[in-house]
Design a protein around this motif. Structure first.
Motif, PDB file in Angstrom:
ATOM      1  N   VAL A   1      14.612  39.484  -3.386  1.00 18.56           N
ATOM      2  CA  VAL A   1      15.064  40.261  -2.226  1.00 18.56           C
ATOM      3  C   VAL A   1      14.656  39.611  -0.901  1.00 18.56           C
ATOM      4  O   VAL A   1      14.676  40.259   0.148  1.00 18.56           O
ATOM      5  N   ASN A   2      14.291  38.348  -0.949  1.00 15.06           N
ATOM      6  CA  ASN A   2      14.010  37.574   0.269  1.00 15.06           C
ATOM      7  C   ASN A   2      12.985  38.262   1.159  1.00 15.06           C
ATOM      8  O   ASN A   2      13.164  38.337   2.380  1.00 15.06           O
ATOM      9  N   CYS A   3      11.879  38.743   0.564  1.00 14.80           N
ATOM     10  CA  CYS A   3      10.914  39.462   1.401  1.00 14.80           C
ATOM     11  C   CYS A   3       9.639  38.668   1.619  1.00 14.80           C
ATOM     12  O   CYS A   3       8.614  39.216   1.978  1.00 14.80           O
ATOM     13  N   ILE A   4       9.701  37.322   1.419  1.00 17.12           N
ATOM     14  CA  ILE A   4       8.527  36.494   1.704  1.00 17.12           C
ATOM     15  C   ILE A   4       8.887  35.526   2.827  1.00 17.12           C
ATOM     16  O   ILE A   4       9.845  34.757   2.726  1.00 17.12           O
ATOM     17  N   HIS A   5       8.108  35.588   3.903  1.00 18.13           N
ATOM     18  CA  HIS A   5       8.399  34.779   5.088  1.00 18.13           C
ATOM     19  C   HIS A   5       7.097  34.272   5.703  1.00 18.13           C
ATOM     20  O   HIS A   5       6.050  34.828   5.423  1.00 18.13           O
TER      21      HIS A   5
ATOM     22  N   ASN B   1       0.768  27.592   1.300  1.00 19.08           N
ATOM     23  CA  ASN B   1       2.074  27.395   1.970  1.00 19.08           C
ATOM     24  C   ASN B   1       3.037  26.474   1.225  1.00 19.08           C
ATOM     25  O   ASN B   1       3.801  25.774   1.877  1.00 19.08           O
ATOM     26  N   ASP B   2       3.002  26.442  -0.102  1.00 18.83           N
ATOM     27  CA  ASP B   2       3.934  25.520  -0.760  1.00 18.83           C
ATOM     28  C   ASP B   2       5.313  26.150  -0.976  1.00 18.83           C
ATOM     29  O   ASP B   2       6.240  25.483  -1.447  1.00 18.83           O
ATOM     30  N   ALA B   3       5.428  27.448  -0.663  1.00 12.84           N
ATOM     31  CA  ALA B   3       6.725  28.147  -0.654  1.00 12.84           C
ATOM     32  C   ALA B   3       7.355  28.312  -2.041  1.00 12.84           C
ATOM     33  O   ALA B   3       8.513  28.679  -2.133  1.00 12.84           O
ATOM     34  N   THR B   4       6.595  28.099  -3.080  1.00 18.45           N
ATOM     35  CA  THR B   4       7.143  28.320  -4.429  1.00 18.45           C
ATOM     36  C   THR B   4       7.618  29.761  -4.584  1.00 18.45           C
ATOM     37  O   THR B   4       8.670  30.026  -5.176  1.00 18.45           O
ATOM     38  N   CYS B   5       6.861  30.712  -4.030  1.00 23.92           N
ATOM     39  CA  CYS B   5       7.210  32.131  -4.179  1.00 23.92           C
ATOM     40  C   CYS B   5       8.523  32.477  -3.479  1.00 23.92           C
ATOM     41  O   CYS B   5       9.237  33.376  -3.915  1.00 23.92           O
ATOM     42  N   VAL B   6       8.818  31.760  -2.398  1.00 25.72           N
ATOM     43  CA  VAL B   6      10.008  32.099  -1.604  1.00 25.72           C
ATOM     44  C   VAL B   6      11.260  32.023  -2.454  1.00 25.72           C
ATOM     45  O   VAL B   6      12.117  32.908  -2.416  1.00 25.72           O
ATOM     46  N   SER B   7      11.341  30.972  -3.257  1.00 21.43           N
ATOM     47  CA  SER B   7      12.593  30.766  -3.992  1.00 21.43           C
ATOM     48  C   SER B   7      12.736  31.688  -5.193  1.00 21.43           C
ATOM     49  O   SER B   7      13.816  31.822  -5.745  1.00 21.43           O
ATOM     50  N   VAL B   8      11.638  32.352  -5.616  1.00 16.90           N
ATOM     51  CA  VAL B   8      11.791  33.243  -6.779  1.00 16.90           C
ATOM     52  C   VAL B   8      11.943  34.710  -6.374  1.00 16.90           C
ATOM     53  O   VAL B   8      12.273  35.545  -7.213  1.00 16.90           O
ATOM     54  N   CYS B   9      11.711  35.038  -5.109  1.00 16.53           N
ATOM     55  CA  CYS B   9      11.792  36.449  -4.704  1.00 16.53           C
ATOM     56  C   CYS B   9      13.266  36.889  -4.662  1.00 16.53           C
ATOM     57  O   CYS B   9      14.062  36.313  -3.923  1.00 16.53           O
TER      58      CYS B   9
ATOM     59  N   PHE C   1      20.351  34.412  -2.319  1.00 13.94           N
ATOM     60  CA  PHE C   1      20.388  32.984  -2.626  1.00 13.94           C
ATOM     61  C   PHE C   1      19.731  32.255  -1.479  1.00 13.94           C
ATOM     62  O   PHE C   1      20.246  32.245  -0.359  1.00 13.94           O
ATOM     63  N   HIS C   2      18.584  31.683  -1.729  1.00 17.42           N
ATOM     64  CA  HIS C   2      17.799  31.077  -0.650  1.00 17.42           C
ATOM     65  C   HIS C   2      18.306  29.701  -0.279  1.00 17.42           C
ATOM     66  O   HIS C   2      18.734  28.938  -1.130  1.00 17.42           O
ATOM     67  N   ALA C   3      18.152  29.415   1.004  1.00 13.68           N
ATOM     68  CA  ALA C   3      18.403  28.040   1.430  1.00 13.68           C
ATOM     69  C   ALA C   3      17.292  27.164   0.848  1.00 13.68           C
ATOM     70  O   ALA C   3      17.497  26.012   0.507  1.00 13.68           O
ATOM     71  N   TRP C   4      16.065  27.748   0.749  1.00 14.04           N
ATOM     72  CA  TRP C   4      14.936  26.981   0.233  1.00 14.04           C
ATOM     73  C   TRP C   4      14.843  27.164  -1.266  1.00 14.04           C
ATOM     74  O   TRP C   4      14.704  28.254  -1.786  1.00 14.04           O
ATOM     75  N   SER C   5      14.972  26.111  -1.993  1.00 17.83           N
ATOM     76  CA  SER C   5      14.780  26.177  -3.437  1.00 17.83           C
ATOM     77  C   SER C   5      14.251  24.816  -3.844  1.00 17.83           C
ATOM     78  O   SER C   5      13.761  24.057  -3.011  1.00 17.83           O
ATOM     79  N   GLN C   6      14.362  24.466  -5.075  1.00 15.33           N
ATOM     80  CA  GLN C   6      13.939  23.128  -5.473  1.00 15.33           C
ATOM     81  C   GLN C   6      14.766  22.118  -4.689  1.00 15.33           C
ATOM     82  O   GLN C   6      15.950  22.348  -4.440  1.00 15.33           O
ATOM     83  N   PRO C   7      14.162  21.023  -4.264  1.00 17.77           N
ATOM     84  CA  PRO C   7      14.902  20.067  -3.458  1.00 17.77           C
ATOM     85  C   PRO C   7      16.147  19.534  -4.177  1.00 17.77           C
ATOM     86  O   PRO C   7      16.130  19.305  -5.381  1.00 17.77           O
TER      87      PRO C   7
END
Ligand SMILES: Cc1cc2nc3c(=O)[nH]c(=O)nc-3n(C[C@H](O)[C@H](O)[C@H](O)COP(=O)(O)OP(=O)(O)OC[C@H]3O[C@@H](n4cnc5c(N)ncnc54)[C@H](O)[C@@H]3O)c2cc1C
Ligand code: SF4
Ligand code: SF4
Length: 491
Positions: A21-25, A11-19, A95-101
């Motif tokens: 098409v925003n398909c990781i939740h 659950n460190d969410a690293t994958c979220v910011s590289v996807c 463009f994700h809200a979640w990315s590197q802090p």
């Protein structure tokens, strides 16, 4: 074909910011992120680019057609998460809200580069170091009381989870960073005081974890043959404080009180084929003892039922797919079978698992090793006069020579910091330690001993944001800088 996330996800969410098409939740800004057992790829939206798989620090993401054995179930598990959810609309680059802090405030230009002490090299300390080093010009002195870094990644995560341990390599990249000084074998509060750290650094972040075991509080707990999962985990991971001969495997049946993931780790290791553990990071003394082990049955005793047991579904699923070890549910209570048949909560994972009315008064039968889950059995006492004879739970005495309590970890008081004995944490507001400006906490000592490795990333983000906000608001006292390295070397 799409990709799917599997058991090792932390659950460190690293994958979220590289996807793209925003398909990781769920993403860290979605409400169920805090309680999610893992993240999931939406197979209908995934464009198969592989970016997430490259970015994952624990090798948890694979193309669906490469999933075999126990991992094959993860294609459906990922898809099921999206079955009754509205899918995000993708109408352009994502463009994700979640990315590197990032931090809201700029550090004033006349402020000298920060010098921060971070105490603890586990995940929480390392995520804090990562944030500071990547997003500010701060220098960090990183302390650990052990001669090797890593915290529970090194001394907690089970040796048969090598992909999870791989995250230690990601953290280790920062040990050699030009603005990081690593001081191992230094116990803060013993070798160096908080006052000394404060007088030589602009801020001090404690990431000291929660290292002690919660007690059962039942008669017989201190009998020889009764121990804690904390000790067993330290034993098989070669923790320097745990003696090599502390775990006795001469009993055929071992009873573990608790059904959290740590209880499952211990049950897995005690029933594993030593030949398969031989190539892992397991301590040599533990491997040698496992080779002569008499253990044939490990019983996990739970106060609650299978729907609300403490384990996460991915870890339980992994137990159901072992070719060499049977998994059995103790069929003493019709409510247990009913919850499994109805698939309530996590109980659905146990569908298809053998149920058996076990005779607890005799030693385990049969040649194959097995793990038995016994729900709705509150532990009442550990029986025996000079050593463990059994565990009294749910009105039945389970004959055993070894009881291991695995009911959770607890923080211990940290020298010179306030402490809340009830929660085992240091009282804080968004990481700021009450009454001590410039002193912060992060990780399990901040929020209590729950959550996987990745949960410490968002936790560190909050603490570092508090620290930087204090810098810009002038709340941090400016320190006189002295030659701290020579003081440490002298000690
Ligand atoms: C048995 C076990 C297995 C786990 N397995 C997994 C898993 O497979 N996947 C997963 O995602 N999560 C797992 N977790 C959870 C994960 O390990 C925690 O979320 C994480 O380690 C907490 O990080 P932390 O930095 O707060 O504490 P820790 O990892 O405990 O780090 C604390 C560090 O502080 C150091 N320290 C303490 N006091 C001092 C002092 N006075 N001076 C200097 N140094 C000090 C310690 O030596 C230690 O290195 C597991 C946890 C346990 C207990
Ligand atoms: S470990 Fe991190 S990067 Fe890997 S799948 Fe889980 S959330 Fe994504
Ligand atoms: S493969 Fe690409 S599109 Fe699919 S989940 Fe991973 S990053 Fe997203």
């Amino acid at each position: 074909m799409a990709f799917a996330i599997t058991q090792a996800c932390c659950n460190d969410a690293t994958c979220v910011s590289v996807c793209p098409v925003n398909c990781i939740h769920p993403t860290p800004d979605e409400p169920d992120f805090a309680t999610a057992e893992m993240l999931y790829v939406d197979p209908a939206t995934c464009i198969d680019c592989g970016a997430c798989s490259d970015a994952c620090p624990v090798d948890a993401i694979h193309p669906i057609d490469e999933l075999t054995g126990a991992l094959a179930a993860y294609a459906d598990i990922n898809a099921a998460y999206y079955a009754d959810r509205a899918r995000p609309v993708v109408d352009g680059p994502n463009f994700h809200a979640w990315s590197q802090p990032t931090f809201a405030h700029d550090i004033p230009s006349d402020m000298p580069a920060l010098d921060v002490a971070v105490v603890g090299t586990g995940p929480a300390g390392m995520y804090a170091v990562q944030d500071l080093v990547l997003h500010t010009s701060a220098s960090v002195t990183l302390f650990d009381r052990h001669p090797v870094p890593g915290g529970l990644v090194r001394f907690g995560v089970a040796p048969d989870h090598p992909s999870t341990k791989m995250i230690g390599e990601t953290f280790a990249r920062f040990h050699d960073h030009p603005r990081v000084r690593l001081r191992l074998g230094v116990e803060v509060g013993e070798d160096v005081s908080l006052d000394e750290l404060r007088s030589r650094h602009d801020a001090v972040i404690y990431a000291v974890g929660a290292a002690s075991a919660r007690r059962l509080g039942i008669p017989g707990e201190d009998l020889p043959g009764s121990t804690t999962a904390t000790t067993v985990v330290g034993w098989y991971n070669g923790h320097p404080d745990v003696p090599a001969d502390v775990v006795d495997l001469s009993a055929e049946r071992v009873v573990i009180v608790g059904t959290g993931n740590v209880a499952l780790d211990v049950a897995r290791i005690l029933t594993a084929d030593p030949a398969e553990l031989a190539g892992t990071s397991i301590a040599p003394h533990a491997l040698a003892r496992l080779r002569s082990s008499k253990v044939r049955e490990v019983v996990l005793v739970a106060r609650r039922g299978p729907a609300t047991a403490a384990y996460t579904a991915p870890e339980l699923l992994a137990l159901t797919a072992r070719p060499d070890v049977d998994l059995v549910v103790d069929d003493h209570d019709p409510q247990v079978g009913q919850a499994i048949d109805e698939g309530t909560g996590k109980a659905g994972v146990l569908r298809g698992v053998t149920r058996e009315a076990v005779d607890w008064s005799v030693p385990p039968r049969g040649d194959r090793k097995r793990i038995v889950l016994s729900f709705h059995r509150p532990p009442e006492a550990i029986t025996g006069e000079t050593g463990v004879r059994g565990l009294l739970a749910g009105g039945v005495e389970i004959a055993t020579g070894q009881v291991i309590s695995a009911i959770g970890y607890k923080g211990t008081p940290v020298a010179e910091l306030p402490f809340d004995d009830l929660t085992g944490t240091v009282p804080n507001t968004a990481g700021r330690v009450e009454g001590l400006p410039g002193v912060y906490v992060v990780g399990w000592i901040k929020r209590g001993p729950s959550g996987g490795i990745g949960a410490n990333r968002t936790c560190a983000q909050e603490t570092v944001a508090s620290l930087l906000s204090d810098v810009t608001s002038g709340a941090l006292p400016v320190r006189a800088r002295r030659r701290f390295a020579s003081v440490l070397r002298r000690r």
